[in-house]
Design a protein around this motif. Structure first.
Motif, PDB file in Angstrom:
ATOM      1  N   SER A  93      16.057   4.680  -4.330  1.00 56.23           N
ATOM      2  CA  SER A  93      17.100   4.436  -3.320  1.00 56.23           C
ATOM      3  C   SER A  93      16.894   3.098  -2.645  1.00 56.23           C
ATOM      4  CB  SER A  93      17.088   5.548  -2.268  1.00 56.23           C
ATOM      5  OG  SER A  93      15.857   5.562  -1.564  1.00 56.23           O
ATOM      6  N   THR A  94      15.653   2.624  -2.565  1.00 51.18           N
ATOM      7  CA  THR A  94      15.379   1.336  -1.933  1.00 51.18           C
ATOM      8  C   THR A  94      15.662   0.165  -2.863  1.00 51.18           C
ATOM      9  OG1 THR A  94      13.059   1.362  -2.637  1.00 51.18           O
ATOM     10  CG2 THR A  94      13.582   2.367  -0.513  1.00 51.18           C
ATOM     11  N   LEU A  95      15.736   0.454  -4.170  1.00 48.56           N
ATOM     12  CA  LEU A  95      15.941  -0.608  -5.155  1.00 48.56           C
ATOM     13  C   LEU A  95      17.392  -0.725  -5.597  1.00 48.56           C
ATOM     14  CD1 LEU A  95      12.835   0.091  -7.380  1.00 48.56           C
ATOM     15  CD2 LEU A  95      13.093  -1.755  -5.737  1.00 48.56           C
ATOM     16  N   ALA A  96      18.119   0.405  -5.527  1.00 49.22           N
ATOM     17  CA  ALA A  96      19.500   0.395  -5.971  1.00 49.22           C
ATOM     18  C   ALA A  96      20.405  -0.109  -4.842  1.00 49.22           C
ATOM     19  CB  ALA A  96      19.926   1.799  -6.417  1.00 49.22           C
ATOM     20  N   CYS A  97      21.621  -0.483  -5.230  1.00 53.80           N
ATOM     21  CA  CYS A  97      22.569  -0.984  -4.218  1.00 53.80           C
ATOM     22  C   CYS A  97      23.166   0.180  -3.463  1.00 53.80           C
ATOM     23  CB  CYS A  97      23.655  -1.790  -4.904  1.00 53.80           C
ATOM     24  SG  CYS A  97      24.707  -0.805  -6.008  1.00 53.80           S
ATOM     25  N   SER A 135      22.642  21.564 -21.052  1.00 55.67           N
ATOM     26  CA  SER A 135      21.276  22.098 -21.021  1.00 55.67           C
ATOM     27  C   SER A 135      20.363  21.305 -20.097  1.00 55.67           C
ATOM     28  CB  SER A 135      20.680  22.101 -22.432  1.00 55.67           C
ATOM     29  OG  SER A 135      20.462  20.773 -22.900  1.00 55.67           O
ATOM     30  N   VAL A 136      20.884  20.203 -19.535  1.00 57.40           N
ATOM     31  CA  VAL A 136      20.062  19.382 -18.642  1.00 57.40           C
ATOM     32  C   VAL A 136      20.724  19.244 -17.287  1.00 57.40           C
ATOM     33  CG1 VAL A 136      19.112  18.069 -20.577  1.00 57.40           C
ATOM     34  CG2 VAL A 136      21.096  17.191 -19.351  1.00 57.40           C
ATOM     35  N   GLU A 137      19.910  19.019 -16.287  1.00 57.46           N
ATOM     36  CA  GLU A 137      20.379  18.768 -14.931  1.00 57.46           C
ATOM     37  C   GLU A 137      20.167  17.304 -14.604  1.00 57.46           C
ATOM     38  OE1 GLU A 137      19.559  20.519 -10.434  1.00 57.46           O
ATOM     39  OE2 GLU A 137      19.258  21.785 -12.216  1.00 57.46           O
ATOM     40  N   ARG A 138      21.199  16.658 -14.035  1.00 58.35           N
ATOM     41  CA  ARG A 138      21.143  15.237 -13.749  1.00 58.35           C
ATOM     42  C   ARG A 138      21.074  14.989 -12.252  1.00 58.35           C
ATOM     43  NH1 ARG A 138      25.895  15.369 -16.681  1.00 58.35           N
ATOM     44  NH2 ARG A 138      26.988  14.541 -14.861  1.00 58.35           N
ATOM     45  N   THR A 139      20.274  14.003 -11.868  1.00 58.43           N
ATOM     46  CA  THR A 139      20.233  13.538 -10.486  1.00 58.43           C
ATOM     47  C   THR A 139      20.401  12.026 -10.503  1.00 58.43           C
ATOM     48  OG1 THR A 139      18.709  15.310  -9.828  1.00 58.43           O
ATOM     49  CG2 THR A 139      18.878  13.408  -8.365  1.00 58.43           C
ATOM     50  N   VAL A 140      21.513  11.540  -9.915  1.00 52.24           N
ATOM     51  CA  VAL A 140      21.727  10.100  -9.826  1.00 52.24           C
ATOM     52  C   VAL A 140      20.908   9.565  -8.663  1.00 52.24           C
ATOM     53  CG1 VAL A 140      23.404   8.252  -9.510  1.00 52.24           C
ATOM     54  CG2 VAL A 140      24.032  10.286 -10.823  1.00 52.24           C
ATOM     55  N   LEU A 141      19.917   8.762  -8.974  1.00 49.36           N
ATOM     56  CA  LEU A 141      18.998   8.256  -7.957  1.00 49.36           C
ATOM     57  C   LEU A 141      19.567   7.039  -7.236  1.00 49.36           C
ATOM     58  CD1 LEU A 141      15.727   8.491 -10.092  1.00 49.36           C
ATOM     59  CD2 LEU A 141      16.584  10.148  -8.404  1.00 49.36           C
ATOM     60  N   GLY A 142      20.528   6.368  -7.840  1.00 46.49           N
ATOM     61  CA  GLY A 142      21.132   5.197  -7.214  1.00 46.49           C
ATOM     62  C   GLY A 142      21.961   4.426  -8.216  1.00 46.49           C
ATOM     63  N   GLU A 143      22.709   3.465  -7.729  1.00 48.79           N
ATOM     64  CA  GLU A 143      23.522   2.586  -8.567  1.00 48.79           C
ATOM     65  C   GLU A 143      22.992   1.164  -8.412  1.00 48.79           C
ATOM     66  OE1 GLU A 143      26.041   3.255 -10.594  1.00 48.79           O
ATOM     67  OE2 GLU A 143      26.410   5.370 -10.149  1.00 48.79           O
TER      68      GLU A 143
END
Length: 298
Positions: free
Chosen positions: A293-297, A155-163
């Motif tokens: 995106s600037t904070l994740a690796c 029921s939800v949509e996911r967006t991975v913003l970074g790792e």
């Protein structure tokens, strides 16, 4: 039971006199008395002692008076908030978040949203785990969520913003704090490992455990605590070591070491209701990608 009956009863309870209450309400006394009688009949209790001067409340009447005041006050607040919202045409957005993202990009995201949408009514709701956000989305308590655990809910949509890379936190006196080089997860074998949150589960704690078990790494003991701050406090007190997102290095009396394994990361995930085309989806997605995106690796 009608709202006007609550208002009539409160007026009589405060005036202690039917005649004065009827004047205050701008109605005749007979219909006022009938409405109170109908209210008592519906409740099956006597609210007022009419054979006294002034009129007195029964014990049930005192309880009902307090509750009626709360209901009427709440309704007035609802009216005021709705009218204010309609007059200002402010756009409301509620963001659910897990505490650890506060140490990374979430505050920046909030500031940017307020900059580009000056009339936004932005509210924040802390939820202990990412999975709680799914329930909050379904219930309409939040509009979007920022967390760290991948949900399989359709029921939800996911967006991975970074790792975000994980780091090891250890007390300065701990053997694993001696080197500045990156530490391997295998070095956590036979260590006392502090994990959080203790509940509800599944959570980041389970993610850390599965990360180690995938490499057949068994800590000497696992200490579960409720939150990140407690975990790092125990680390500083030489109670064990802890894996945390790199942005969560919030204590200066603890040594932090990078982790060698590339898979030792924590995702930053934005979720919203599937098919939601509300006004906030596009700006939130765009800004979130830019900020995180600037904070994740890489």
């Amino acid at each position: 039971m009608e709202l006007r009956q609550l208002r009539y009863f409160v007026a009589v309870a405060e005036c202690r006199n039917f005649t004065l209450a009827s004047k205050q309400l701008h109605i005749a006394q007979p219909p006022l008395s009938r409405q109170i009688q109908m209210l008592e009949a519906e409740l099956g209790v006597t609210l007022l002692l009419r054979n006294t001067r002034p009129v007195r409340l029964t014990e049930a009447g005192r309880v009902f008076y307090e509750q009626a005041l709360q209901v009427l006050t709440r309704i007035e607040h609802m009216k005021s908030a709705t009218q204010q919202s309609g007059a200002n045409q402010r756009r409301r957005l509620v963001i659910g978040f897990v505490p650890s993202v506060l140490y990374g990009g979430l505050p920046i995201l909030i500031r940017k949203l307020r900059q580009i949408i000056p009339d936004i009514d932005l509210q924040m709701l802390e939820l202990t785990t990412s999975l709680q956000q799914v329930s909050a989305l379904q219930a309409g308590r939040i509009d979007v969520g920022v967390g760290r655990i991948r949900s399989a809910d359709e029921s939800v949509e996911r967006t991975v913003l970074g790792e975000e890379k994980l780091v090891l936190a250890a007390a300065p006196s701990h053997a694993l704090a001696a080197s500045k080089a990156a530490v391997s997860l295998t070095e956590l074998g036979n260590q006392s490992l502090i994990i959080y949150p203790q509940e509800p589960r599944p959570s980041f704690a389970d993610y850390v455990i599965s990360l180690l078990r995938d490499s057949s790494i068994r800590p000497k003991e696992i200490i579960e605590v409720r939150e990140l701050q407690t975990a790092l406090g125990l680390v500083a007190a030489e109670g064990g070591v802890c894996l945390i997102p790199s942005s969560a290095r919030i204590r200066t009396d603890v040594v932090y070491r990078e982790v060698q394994e590339e898979r030792a990361t924590s995702p930053i995930i934005l979720i919203h209701r599937l098919g939601d085309t509300s006004w906030y989806i596009e700006p939130v997605l765009q800004l979130s990608r830019e900020v995180f995106s600037t904070l994740a690796c890489p």
